[in-house]
Design a protein around this motif. Sequence first.
Motif, PDB file in Angstrom:
ATOM      1  N   ASP A 145     122.159  42.000  22.320  1.00  0.00           N
ATOM      2  CA  ASP A 145     123.126  41.451  21.525  1.00  0.00           C
ATOM      3  C   ASP A 145     122.538  39.764  21.101  1.00  0.00           C
ATOM      4  OD1 ASP A 145     125.602  40.580  20.267  1.00  0.00           O
ATOM      5  OD2 ASP A 145     126.595  41.799  21.488  1.00  0.00           O
ATOM      6  N   PRO A 146     122.641  39.644  19.895  1.00  0.00           N
ATOM      7  CA  PRO A 146     122.089  38.312  19.480  1.00  0.00           C
ATOM      8  C   PRO A 146     123.159  37.011  19.978  1.00  0.00           C
ATOM      9  CG  PRO A 146     122.608  39.271  17.587  1.00  0.00           C
ATOM     10  CD  PRO A 146     122.835  40.391  18.637  1.00  0.00           C
ATOM     11  N   ARG A 147     124.331  37.567  20.158  1.00  0.00           N
ATOM     12  CA  ARG A 147     125.631  36.528  20.040  1.00  0.00           C
ATOM     13  C   ARG A 147     125.198  35.783  21.315  1.00  0.00           C
ATOM     14  NH1 ARG A 147     130.791  39.551  20.762  1.00  0.00           N
ATOM     15  NH2 ARG A 147     129.318  41.087  21.800  1.00  0.00           N
ATOM     16  N   THR A 148     125.638  34.604  21.165  1.00  0.00           N
ATOM     17  CA  THR A 148     125.256  33.500  22.293  1.00  0.00           C
ATOM     18  C   THR A 148     126.542  32.778  22.945  1.00  0.00           C
ATOM     19  OG1 THR A 148     124.824  31.686  20.729  1.00  0.00           O
ATOM     20  CG2 THR A 148     123.106  32.737  21.520  1.00  0.00           C
ATOM     21  N   ASP A 149     127.812  33.416  22.412  1.00  0.00           N
ATOM     22  CA  ASP A 149     128.849  32.665  22.867  1.00  0.00           C
ATOM     23  C   ASP A 149     129.340  33.513  24.304  1.00  0.00           C
ATOM     24  OD1 ASP A 149     129.288  35.199  21.352  1.00  0.00           O
ATOM     25  OD2 ASP A 149     131.367  35.387  21.489  1.00  0.00           O
ATOM     26  N   ASP A 150     130.220  33.103  24.915  1.00  0.00           N
ATOM     27  CA  ASP A 150     130.457  33.367  26.275  1.00  0.00           C
ATOM     28  C   ASP A 150     131.230  34.604  26.274  1.00  0.00           C
ATOM     29  OD1 ASP A 150     129.649  31.278  27.482  1.00  0.00           O
ATOM     30  OD2 ASP A 150     131.500  30.427  28.236  1.00  0.00           O
ATOM     31  N   ARG A 151     130.511  35.774  26.783  1.00  0.00           N
ATOM     32  CA  ARG A 151     131.027  37.144  26.541  1.00  0.00           C
ATOM     33  C   ARG A 151     130.491  38.050  27.750  1.00  0.00           C
ATOM     34  NH1 ARG A 151     126.532  40.046  24.953  1.00  0.00           N
ATOM     35  NH2 ARG A 151     125.106  38.925  23.906  1.00  0.00           N
ATOM     36  N   PRO A 152     130.935  39.457  27.847  1.00  0.00           N
ATOM     37  CA  PRO A 152     130.461  40.104  28.970  1.00  0.00           C
ATOM     38  C   PRO A 152     128.963  40.244  28.834  1.00  0.00           C
ATOM     39  CG  PRO A 152     132.668  40.880  28.312  1.00  0.00           C
ATOM     40  CD  PRO A 152     132.236  39.926  27.300  1.00  0.00           C
ATOM     41  N   LEU A 153     128.147  40.563  29.855  1.00  0.00           N
ATOM     42  CA  LEU A 153     126.741  40.735  29.443  1.00  0.00           C
ATOM     43  C   LEU A 153     126.214  42.122  30.119  1.00  0.00           C
ATOM     44  CD1 LEU A 153     125.305  37.207  30.419  1.00  0.00           C
ATOM     45  CD2 LEU A 153     125.377  38.168  28.160  1.00  0.00           C
ATOM     46  N   ALA A 154     127.356  43.017  30.635  1.00  0.00           N
ATOM     47  CA  ALA A 154     126.800  44.099  31.076  1.00  0.00           C
ATOM     48  C   ALA A 154     125.992  44.930  30.264  1.00  0.00           C
ATOM     49  CB  ALA A 154     128.158  44.845  31.510  1.00  0.00           C
ATOM     50  N   GLU A 155     126.487  45.143  28.948  1.00  0.00           N
ATOM     51  CA  GLU A 155     125.861  46.017  28.120  1.00  0.00           C
ATOM     52  C   GLU A 155     124.350  45.426  27.929  1.00  0.00           C
ATOM     53  OE1 GLU A 155     127.773  46.690  24.448  1.00  0.00           O
ATOM     54  OE2 GLU A 155     129.484  47.772  25.543  1.00  0.00           O
ATOM     55  N   ASP A 156     124.258  44.032  27.804  1.00  0.00           N
ATOM     56  CA  ASP A 156     122.880  43.550  27.822  1.00  0.00           C
ATOM     57  C   ASP A 156     121.814  44.036  29.027  1.00  0.00           C
ATOM     58  OD1 ASP A 156     123.090  40.881  25.350  1.00  0.00           O
ATOM     59  OD2 ASP A 156     124.922  41.867  26.281  1.00  0.00           O
ATOM     60  N   VAL A 157     122.503  43.858  30.268  1.00  0.00           N
ATOM     61  CA  VAL A 157     121.776  44.038  31.307  1.00  0.00           C
ATOM     62  C   VAL A 157     121.366  45.535  31.218  1.00  0.00           C
ATOM     63  CG1 VAL A 157     121.707  44.235  33.861  1.00  0.00           C
ATOM     64  CG2 VAL A 157     122.772  42.112  32.540  1.00  0.00           C
ATOM     65  N   ALA A 158     122.212  46.310  31.099  1.00  0.00           N
ATOM     66  CA  ALA A 158     121.999  47.701  30.924  1.00  0.00           C
ATOM     67  C   ALA A 158     120.920  48.090  29.977  1.00  0.00           C
ATOM     68  CB  ALA A 158     123.230  48.480  30.359  1.00  0.00           C
ATOM     69  N   ALA A 159     120.861  47.495  28.701  1.00  0.00           N
ATOM     70  CA  ALA A 159     119.960  47.601  27.726  1.00  0.00           C
ATOM     71  C   ALA A 159     118.500  47.229  28.100  1.00  0.00           C
ATOM     72  CB  ALA A 159     120.242  47.058  26.486  1.00  0.00           C
ATOM     73  N   ALA A 160     118.433  46.106  28.880  1.00  0.00           N
ATOM     74  CA  ALA A 160     117.220  45.531  29.376  1.00  0.00           C
ATOM     75  C   ALA A 160     116.693  46.412  30.588  1.00  0.00           C
ATOM     76  CB  ALA A 160     117.647  44.048  29.838  1.00  0.00           C
ATOM     77  N   THR A 161     117.539  46.803  31.332  1.00  0.00           N
ATOM     78  CA  THR A 161     117.071  47.757  32.489  1.00  0.00           C
ATOM     79  C   THR A 161     116.429  48.956  31.739  1.00  0.00           C
ATOM     80  OG1 THR A 161     119.086  47.069  33.803  1.00  0.00           O
ATOM     81  CG2 THR A 161     117.998  49.120  34.585  1.00  0.00           C
ATOM     82  N   SER A 162     117.086  49.507  30.863  1.00  0.00           N
ATOM     83  CA  SER A 162     116.425  50.668  29.951  1.00  0.00           C
ATOM     84  C   SER A 162     114.949  50.393  29.575  1.00  0.00           C
ATOM     85  CB  SER A 162     117.241  51.269  28.621  1.00  0.00           C
ATOM     86  OG  SER A 162     118.450  51.749  29.346  1.00  0.00           O
ATOM     87  N   LEU A 163     114.789  49.201  29.135  1.00  0.00           N
ATOM     88  CA  LEU A 163     113.367  48.816  28.626  1.00  0.00           C
ATOM     89  C   LEU A 163     112.281  48.621  29.675  1.00  0.00           C
ATOM     90  CD1 LEU A 163     113.993  45.951  25.890  1.00  0.00           C
ATOM     91  CD2 LEU A 163     112.789  48.272  25.480  1.00  0.00           C
ATOM     92  N   VAL A 164     112.823  47.882  30.607  1.00  0.00           N
ATOM     93  CA  VAL A 164     112.192  47.670  31.903  1.00  0.00           C
ATOM     94  C   VAL A 164     111.612  49.045  32.421  1.00  0.00           C
ATOM     95  CG1 VAL A 164     112.138  46.884  34.455  1.00  0.00           C
ATOM     96  CG2 VAL A 164     112.977  45.356  32.571  1.00  0.00           C
ATOM     97  N   LEU A 165     112.360  50.162  32.507  1.00  0.00           N
ATOM     98  CA  LEU A 165     112.112  51.146  32.805  1.00  0.00           C
ATOM     99  C   LEU A 165     111.253  52.114  31.927  1.00  0.00           C
ATOM    100  CD1 LEU A 165     115.433  52.121  34.973  1.00  0.00           C
ATOM    101  CD2 LEU A 165     113.179  51.839  35.814  1.00  0.00           C
ATOM    102  N   ASP A 166     111.027  51.750  30.861  1.00  0.00           N
ATOM    103  CA  ASP A 166     110.508  52.642  29.532  1.00  0.00           C
ATOM    104  C   ASP A 166     109.067  52.390  29.784  1.00  0.00           C
ATOM    105  OD1 ASP A 166     109.548  53.539  27.407  1.00  0.00           O
ATOM    106  OD2 ASP A 166     111.177  52.791  25.888  1.00  0.00           O
ATOM    107  N   PRO A 167     108.072  53.224  29.969  1.00  0.00           N
ATOM    108  CA  PRO A 167     106.577  53.124  30.019  1.00  0.00           C
ATOM    109  C   PRO A 167     106.196  52.821  28.667  1.00  0.00           C
ATOM    110  CG  PRO A 167     107.243  55.414  30.315  1.00  0.00           C
ATOM    111  CD  PRO A 167     108.679  54.755  30.283  1.00  0.00           C
ATOM    112  N   THR A 168     106.904  52.976  27.454  1.00  0.00           N
ATOM    113  CA  THR A 168     106.264  52.620  26.332  1.00  0.00           C
ATOM    114  C   THR A 168     106.441  51.129  26.103  1.00  0.00           C
ATOM    115  OG1 THR A 168     108.191  53.071  25.031  1.00  0.00           O
ATOM    116  CG2 THR A 168     106.819  54.942  25.291  1.00  0.00           C
TER     117      THR A 168
END
Length: 512
Positions: free
Chosen positions: A485-508
């Motif tokens: 998510d490109p928004r930089t205001d104070d907001r929940p980051l759970a979805e960002d961390v989940a999306a980043a985790t999926s990237l880290v586990l993606d061999p491509t």
Amino acid sequence: MTPDRTAATPRASRRRRDNERRALRLDGTSLSARRVASVVRTAGPLDLQTDHAALARVERAARLGSELSTRRTVYGRTTGVGGNRDEVVHREGTAGRTSHGLRLLRSHSGGAGERLAPEIVDAALLVRLNQLLTAHSGVSPDLVLALAEAVRRGARPVVHRLGAIGTGDLAPLAQIALALAGEGAWDPATGADPPDPVTIDAGDALAFVSSNAVTIAEAALAAATLDVVLASSEVVTALSYRALGGSPEAYAEPVHRARPHPGQVRCAARMRHLLGMEGTPPPGRRLQDPFGLRAFPQVNGPALDALEAVHRVLDIEINAGAENPMIVLSVDDAYHHAHFHTAYVASGLDHTRACVHGVAELSVARLGDLVEPEQTGLRAFLADGPPGSSGVMILEYIGHDALAALRQAALPATLGNAVVSRGLEDHASFSTQSARATTDVAVAYAHVLACELVAAVRALRQAAAEIDPAVPIADALSRACDVLDPRTDDRPLAEDVAAATSLVLDPTWSHL
């Protein structure tokens, strides 16, 4: 005629690669841990072939095992097992021998704890089938063929977690054998019909469960996950390097040529590749960076080397004749031994987890640098709002929580011991527990890196950093920006961390 361009499309190429991954020929000598993980984690029907020469050896070993049982004492065939090793099993009649084998499987089929993850069971079936094709077990060809048919169809026995301490996966493998015999349960979720039940003889029961196939399977899958996560750690670190204005000197080829540990040299070379440092890179903001950047090759390198050593160990185990007793066709005899002990697996995994913990510590250190204005030139915590905004402050807490979980899982399993079976079996490797812990470490490290990735991408966005599209990390950043998510205001980051985790586990994403 219009040329067929289908093969040139990404989808067609991906489909072709998947078909290649799901085509497998087993001969008991050439299966690797990485291949096991690739086959299990690729969807689609399995094109399985078993080597005819290996099957012929299986049949010869089965005949030899039966013949040896008529003229000498053979553990588990003519005797009980463990503390019952001196108890003679009556040999009169096929029914008696069959009854002994089934009793052994029933008594060892613990079925305790939660069910094993489907991919672990699938990998275990594959590993055990390949081991049996070494023709050292003496099991009947019918049992081997039934196991092969289960693998080919995608049928999966119901297998539970508990019942092994690194000296043979007795309870899980007994459950698999009972399923093949028609007494155990099969997972209906696969939608596959199980193979026809086979008769279990006295020579089949112990020979089938005398293996660490389930432990080796989980270790292979955990090692494959770490292959991806450690590769991702280099990508994430490269992004943090750009966000922090790192110094290229720490990754320079002359530096690592002077102390050429293999993993360290590989890591530094990949960092140069990811960051486009093949030429003369511009200097960094600081004469010397914090350790999170500067010491990364020296800390990540041991993890890479340890993981490669684990793969070598697992490749040997997957193609090993480890059954006790071992049927040896070349000398027409059986040998009693201790190949069931998996100290190599346990110690290799323990060492790898300890090394990964060290690299994960660097990740949270870089995360601390990313929220520090003196390091980035940006606002504290990468905040972008009214005074007092917290920005990504919570990522440090998430990262350290994941690191704490990793630290607990990194504790060495080999420090434990067990004395069982009336004192006869007085040592255990606990490789089973080490494999489980390695799975936990791989997942925890992915969460740690995800927190760093979210912060690095936000810092690069806020700094409006421009990365040459020809530089490999440009593609990694682009894909990260697509899902974060490109928004930089104070907001929940759970979805960002989940999306980043999926990237880290993606061999491509990790293997740029």
